[in-house]
Write a protein that holds these residues in place. Sequence first.
Motif, PDB file in Angstrom:
ATOM      1  N   PHE A 242       0.853  -1.181   0.000  1.00 28.48           N
ATOM      2  CA  PHE A 242       0.000   0.000   0.000  1.00 28.48           C
ATOM      3  C   PHE A 242       0.890   1.232   0.000  1.00 28.48           C
ATOM      4  O   PHE A 242       1.866   1.313   0.762  1.00 28.48           O
ATOM      5  N   PHE A 243       0.545   2.200  -0.864  1.00 30.92           N
ATOM      6  CA  PHE A 243       1.258   3.478  -0.891  1.00 30.92           C
ATOM      7  C   PHE A 243       2.760   3.261  -1.054  1.00 30.92           C
ATOM      8  O   PHE A 243       3.580   3.904  -0.389  1.00 30.92           O
ATOM      9  N   ASP A 244       3.125   2.341  -1.943  1.00 29.61           N
ATOM     10  CA  ASP A 244       4.523   2.061  -2.247  1.00 29.61           C
ATOM     11  C   ASP A 244       5.281   1.521  -1.043  1.00 29.61           C
ATOM     12  O   ASP A 244       6.497   1.649  -0.955  1.00 29.61           O
ATOM     13  N   LYS A 245       4.592   0.940  -0.085  1.00 28.61           N
ATOM     14  CA  LYS A 245       5.223   0.345   1.094  1.00 28.61           C
ATOM     15  C   LYS A 245       4.755  -1.103   1.222  1.00 28.61           C
ATOM     16  O   LYS A 245       3.606  -1.428   0.938  1.00 28.61           O
ATOM     17  N   SER A 246       5.651  -1.969   1.673  1.00 28.92           N
ATOM     18  CA  SER A 246       5.321  -3.371   1.883  1.00 28.92           C
ATOM     19  C   SER A 246       5.057  -3.622   3.363  1.00 28.92           C
ATOM     20  O   SER A 246       5.981  -3.536   4.181  1.00 28.92           O
ATOM     21  N   PHE A 247       3.823  -3.904   3.697  1.00 32.02           N
ATOM     22  CA  PHE A 247       3.424  -4.212   5.065  1.00 32.02           C
ATOM     23  C   PHE A 247       3.437  -5.735   5.259  1.00 32.02           C
ATOM     24  O   PHE A 247       2.949  -6.478   4.405  1.00 32.02           O
ATOM     25  N   THR A 248       3.959  -6.188   6.376  1.00 32.33           N
ATOM     26  CA  THR A 248       3.961  -7.614   6.669  1.00 32.33           C
ATOM     27  C   THR A 248       2.539  -8.066   6.975  1.00 32.33           C
ATOM     28  O   THR A 248       1.880  -7.532   7.862  1.00 32.33           O
ATOM     29  N   SER A 249       2.049  -9.052   6.224  1.00 37.53           N
ATOM     30  CA  SER A 249       0.706  -9.573   6.455  1.00 37.53           C
ATOM     31  C   SER A 249       0.676 -10.364   7.756  1.00 37.53           C
ATOM     32  O   SER A 249       1.634 -11.079   8.074  1.00 37.53           O
ATOM     33  N   ASN A 659      28.692   8.290 -40.679  1.00 35.97           N
ATOM     34  CA  ASN A 659      28.131   6.952 -40.717  1.00 35.97           C
ATOM     35  C   ASN A 659      28.502   6.230 -39.427  1.00 35.97           C
ATOM     36  O   ASN A 659      29.669   6.203 -39.037  1.00 35.97           O
ATOM     37  N   TYR A 660      27.542   5.650 -38.756  1.00 35.27           N
ATOM     38  CA  TYR A 660      27.850   4.842 -37.577  1.00 35.27           C
ATOM     39  C   TYR A 660      26.633   3.979 -37.236  1.00 35.27           C
ATOM     40  O   TYR A 660      25.524   4.216 -37.718  1.00 35.27           O
ATOM     41  N   THR A 661      26.866   2.991 -36.381  1.00 35.46           N
ATOM     42  CA  THR A 661      25.799   2.126 -35.886  1.00 35.46           C
ATOM     43  C   THR A 661      25.921   2.042 -34.370  1.00 35.46           C
ATOM     44  O   THR A 661      27.024   1.891 -33.834  1.00 35.46           O
ATOM     45  N   ARG A 662      24.778   2.133 -33.679  1.00 32.70           N
ATOM     46  CA  ARG A 662      24.800   2.074 -32.217  1.00 32.70           C
ATOM     47  C   ARG A 662      23.751   1.074 -31.730  1.00 32.70           C
ATOM     48  O   ARG A 662      22.602   1.086 -32.172  1.00 32.70           O
ATOM     49  N   TYR A 663      24.183   0.216 -30.791  1.00 35.05           N
ATOM     50  CA  TYR A 663      23.305  -0.739 -30.143  1.00 35.05           C
ATOM     51  C   TYR A 663      23.245  -0.380 -28.659  1.00 35.05           C
ATOM     52  O   TYR A 663      24.280  -0.191 -28.015  1.00 35.05           O
ATOM     53  N   GLN A 664      22.029  -0.344 -28.105  1.00 33.15           N
ATOM     54  CA  GLN A 664      21.873   0.016 -26.696  1.00 33.15           C
ATOM     55  C   GLN A 664      20.788  -0.855 -26.049  1.00 33.15           C
ATOM     56  O   GLN A 664      19.792  -1.203 -26.684  1.00 33.15           O
ATOM     57  N   PHE A 665      21.023  -1.169 -24.791  1.00 32.48           N
ATOM     58  CA  PHE A 665      20.061  -1.962 -24.022  1.00 32.48           C
ATOM     59  C   PHE A 665      20.047  -1.455 -22.586  1.00 32.48           C
ATOM     60  O   PHE A 665      21.094  -1.126 -22.017  1.00 32.48           O
ATOM     61  N   SER A 666      18.856  -1.383 -21.998  1.00 33.91           N
ATOM     62  CA  SER A 666      18.747  -1.057 -20.576  1.00 33.91           C
ATOM     63  C   SER A 666      17.603  -1.852 -19.962  1.00 33.91           C
ATOM     64  O   SER A 666      16.624  -2.189 -20.647  1.00 33.91           O
ATOM     65  N   TYR A 667      17.764  -2.156 -18.687  1.00 37.33           N
ATOM     66  CA  TYR A 667      16.759  -2.937 -17.954  1.00 37.33           C
ATOM     67  C   TYR A 667      16.641  -2.335 -16.562  1.00 37.33           C
ATOM     68  O   TYR A 667      17.597  -2.332 -15.788  1.00 37.33           O
ATOM     69  N   THR A 668      15.469  -1.814 -16.253  1.00 40.84           N
ATOM     70  CA  THR A 668      15.199  -1.235 -14.936  1.00 40.84           C
ATOM     71  C   THR A 668      14.122  -2.058 -14.253  1.00 40.84           C
ATOM     72  O   THR A 668      13.076  -2.351 -14.855  1.00 40.84           O
ATOM     73  N   GLN A 669      14.371  -2.416 -12.990  1.00 38.00           N
ATOM     74  CA  GLN A 669      13.436  -3.268 -12.265  1.00 38.00           C
ATOM     75  C   GLN A 669      13.368  -2.836 -10.805  1.00 38.00           C
ATOM     76  O   GLN A 669      14.374  -2.817 -10.109  1.00 38.00           O
ATOM     77  N   PRO A 670      12.175  -2.473 -10.323  1.00 39.31           N
ATOM     78  CA  PRO A 670      12.005  -2.283  -8.877  1.00 39.31           C
ATOM     79  C   PRO A 670      11.679  -3.627  -8.222  1.00 39.31           C
ATOM     80  O   PRO A 670      10.928  -4.430  -8.783  1.00 39.31           O
ATOM     81  N   TRP A 671      12.223  -3.845  -7.037  1.00 39.06           N
ATOM     82  CA  TRP A 671      12.012  -5.099  -6.323  1.00 39.06           C
ATOM     83  C   TRP A 671      11.499  -4.783  -4.924  1.00 39.06           C
ATOM     84  O   TRP A 671      12.133  -4.029  -4.190  1.00 39.06           O
ATOM     85  N   GLN A 672      10.378  -5.367  -4.559  1.00 33.76           N
ATOM     86  CA  GLN A 672       9.906  -5.265  -3.188  1.00 33.76           C
ATOM     87  C   GLN A 672      10.564  -6.380  -2.384  1.00 33.76           C
ATOM     88  O   GLN A 672      10.278  -7.558  -2.590  1.00 33.76           O
ATOM     89  N   ILE A 673      11.456  -5.993  -1.468  1.00 31.28           N
ATOM     90  CA  ILE A 673      12.217  -6.985  -0.700  1.00 31.28           C
ATOM     91  C   ILE A 673      11.537  -7.183   0.652  1.00 31.28           C
ATOM     92  O   ILE A 673      12.142  -6.993   1.725  1.00 31.28           O
ATOM     93  N   GLY A 674      10.272  -7.503   0.611  1.00 34.16           N
ATOM     94  CA  GLY A 674       9.531  -7.776   1.831  1.00 34.16           C
ATOM     95  C   GLY A 674       9.676  -6.674   2.853  1.00 34.16           C
ATOM     96  O   GLY A 674       9.505  -5.495   2.566  1.00 34.16           O
ATOM     97  N   GLY A 675      10.031  -7.066   4.078  1.00 40.96           N
ATOM     98  CA  GLY A 675      10.178  -6.098   5.157  1.00 40.96           C
ATOM     99  C   GLY A 675      11.424  -5.257   5.071  1.00 40.96           C
ATOM    100  O   GLY A 675      11.640  -4.373   5.910  1.00 40.96           O
ATOM    101  N   PHE A 676      12.279  -5.514   4.071  1.00 44.77           N
ATOM    102  CA  PHE A 676      13.506  -4.733   3.919  1.00 44.77           C
ATOM    103  C   PHE A 676      13.355  -3.588   2.919  1.00 44.77           C
ATOM    104  O   PHE A 676      14.340  -2.968   2.533  1.00 44.77           O
ATOM    105  N   GLY A 677      12.156  -3.312   2.490  1.00 49.87           N
ATOM    106  CA  GLY A 677      11.937  -2.134   1.663  1.00 49.87           C
ATOM    107  C   GLY A 677      11.964  -2.425   0.172  1.00 49.87           C
ATOM    108  O   GLY A 677      11.598  -3.508  -0.288  1.00 49.87           O
ATOM    109  N   ARG A 678      12.471  -1.453  -0.569  1.00 47.34           N
ATOM    110  CA  ARG A 678      12.382  -1.481  -2.030  1.00 47.34           C
ATOM    111  C   ARG A 678      13.758  -1.266  -2.651  1.00 47.34           C
ATOM    112  O   ARG A 678      14.479  -0.332  -2.281  1.00 47.34           O
ATOM    113  N   LEU A 679      14.103  -2.165  -3.571  1.00 51.69           N
ATOM    114  CA  LEU A 679      15.361  -2.061  -4.307  1.00 51.69           C
ATOM    115  C   LEU A 679      15.054  -1.644  -5.737  1.00 51.69           C
ATOM    116  O   LEU A 679      14.201  -2.245  -6.393  1.00 51.69           O
ATOM    117  N   LEU A 680      15.749  -0.614  -6.213  1.00 49.61           N
ATOM    118  CA  LEU A 680      15.621  -0.174  -7.599  1.00 49.61           C
ATOM    119  C   LEU A 680      16.929  -0.476  -8.308  1.00 49.61           C
ATOM    120  O   LEU A 680      17.999  -0.061  -7.849  1.00 49.61           O
TER     121      LEU A 680
END
Length: 830
Positions: A242-249, A659-680
């Motif tokens: 709730f509200f971007d916070k993980s509460f322990t059920s 003349n040039y060629t460019r390849y790019q990749f990015s991956y962003t993931q938020p992780w809810q780590i239970g009672g330890f908060g949020r990892l981005l």
Amino acid sequence: MRIRLFPILFLIAGLCVAQTKVSGIVVDEVGEPVAFANVIFPNSTLGTITNDNGRFYLESDTRYNSILVSFIGYQTLEVPLPAAVNYDLTIVLLEGEQLDEVVVYSGKQSKKNNPAIDILRKIWAKKRINGLRKFKQYEYDKYEKIEFDLNTIDSALINSRMFRGLEFIFADLDTSRITGKTYLPIFLNEVFSKVYGNNLIPKEREDVLGNRNSGFSNNQAITAFVQDLYSDYDVYANYLKFFDKSFTSPLSRTGIDVYNYVLTDSAFIDNKWCYHIIYYPRRKNELTFKGDFWVNDSTYALKKINLQVTKSANINWVKEIYIEQDFEVVNDSVFLLKRDYMLSDFALNKKESSKGIYGKRTTVYDHYIFDNLRPDEFYRTATDPYDPRVFQQDSTFWNRSRLESLNKDETGIYTLLDTLKTVPKFKTYYNLVSILGSGYVEIDKWNLDIGDIYSTFGYNDAEGIRLRGGARTFFGQNDPWRLEGYMAYGFLDRKFKHGFSAKFLLDRKSRLIISGGNRRDIEQLGLSLTATNDVLGRSVASSSVLTVGNNDRLSNINLSTLNLEAEPLKNFRIRFGGSFRTLSSALPEAFNLDYVDPDSPTGISSEVKQFDLTTSLIFTPGKRTIGYGVERRDVNDEYATLFLNYTRGLEGFLESDFNYTRYQFSYTQPWQIGGFGRLLSTVEMGKTVGTVPLSLLNVIPGNQTLFTLYNTFPNLDFYEFVTDTYVALHLEQNFNGRFFSRIPVIRDWNLREIVGIRGAWGQLSEENIALNSPANIPLNAPSDKIYWEYSLGVGNIFKIFRLDFNFRGNYLENPEARPFSVTGTFGFHF
């Protein structure tokens, strides 16, 4: 006279609605509040638990003559209720033993000897075979209403200058059955849908058949906030978000480490024998609940559960969160969710007397059908929730479809809001809130928005003081096209700048969009490794008033773009486009973009003209949006983003240089780590094939501003590292006060710990170094070793500020290297 009689009239109205109302405070023999005491009506399952300050409110449609108050280590007390309404009682509990027939254990007892925890373990074992999971296919009707109310309304508020001329809105008030406070409904949204699921695939489909909105239906920002506020949850899950916070059920497998559980009673509910368990947190300031639940003695399925967030929980702007769920008995082994109710009390502080806004969601489920086999394709076919017919259902449809009738106050919201919209004072208040929220001033008669107001003022070394004004078309939240533009003026260089963009939605189903525009401005390039060609995009560093060191590495940019975008699958976008850029230094004496050019009379050029073709794939699984126009609004932020980009620079076309060629990749993931908060987390990588000048290379994004900017390196200067091949990693963990809450001196400050670590590795070819040798800045890449930094941050200072202390890990031998920096940011976060 009307105002003085109001409390009496309100009391009479309360007597007509509910037969018993009682509120008060529970204290011990020395007058200290007793938190989490149990308050129930005798011989019933209706009850509540006192809050952190010992206060409670309880009501019922049935007339009761007393209440029972109990808590571990105190004598159970039966308090007589002489009247139907009894407010502000003071109840004193005496120390002693509980009633013999009630078996209780404190949280400090051995978990092995606690019968409540033994029951909890059986709930864990059974939870995956209860409810809808027991069937191959399922169908049901779903009705949801979301309501917002002004609360804690008293005569002082009614007579205040703010509501002068609006007194009529207080003619109909009600009392919350949860808190006992008066409230005035101001917003209501109703949705009726049919849900079809197949557990074998597994897939679920929801057909929205009706959607009705009162209040601020045309304000996309408010509607999106409502959608994000009340996302779905499962009380059987280990953590509830709730509200971007993980509460322990309280039903979590880790619950026994953060809750005390007490088995207090057992009784028949709907002819099912159930155990009654009370739970409350072991420690303050953690994201936990207090409440109780009833669980069946054979299936160990929930019959009902109440959850209430404690006032000490580290969450801002929310004074109360209350949840109750009731489950229906289908047969001897199946309990299905029947009704889900959630109330949130938003306020500036958590004092009992503070005024705020209730947010309430009620969801009712009915007409379950099981094992009705349908083709697999049926479940995979998405329906259109924005079909205009969904929003045009008449009163006959709603009278037939509502699984729970509207009460008198809810019915009156539609009429009240229609009236309010004609009152000039209310329109002024609404416009002020809308401006602060969106950043735009609405000019309805012209169908224009002026803004955004937050970009009006800026400063940089090239322009000095900078003023900016802009506008966009806005007929409604689902406009199929949008025009937007701005003009800016720098008082130091005495030059005008501008930007203009246009977007058209050609096909709503595939979200085929054509867009383009032009921008001529001064920009701080190199703030992002995988930036897209947003023609009106502008970094914070380009206009930052506060910077560290010389902020003179700015560029003139003249950018024109034309793009075609489609979304063939949900949350999967394909974008193809072309861009033409002219780039040069804005301060050539301090920072030049010179490169070797045999075709130039001097053998050196300082300006680049470049035409690029770009193809991008963007996948955002789990992303939810609102609206169906050319611009949609996100309603959640917990989704991942995968970005794959291919760029081809064409020499000669429109006098393009390289003349040039460019390849790019990015991956962003938020992780809810239970009672330890949020990892981005973010991973970025890219490679440029070909020889290009400095203005087209990949700059490891430094940050010389005093603002904390994710995906940048705050101890790097602009252009300190330049690459043509790179890999970067950013990790930021917000512990949401988990450790600060255990320190007695500062636990009440509700501070939050933030730890970050980031690194980058890159190379720069000999050919690119040779081409850019005339440039007056060193061309270095972090190729010998990975450049890295770490930061320790403190968030939620006075609820709005965050400070980060940033430390440089290596490359300290670089000229003017900054080993330490302090950055910060501010904002309103839960």
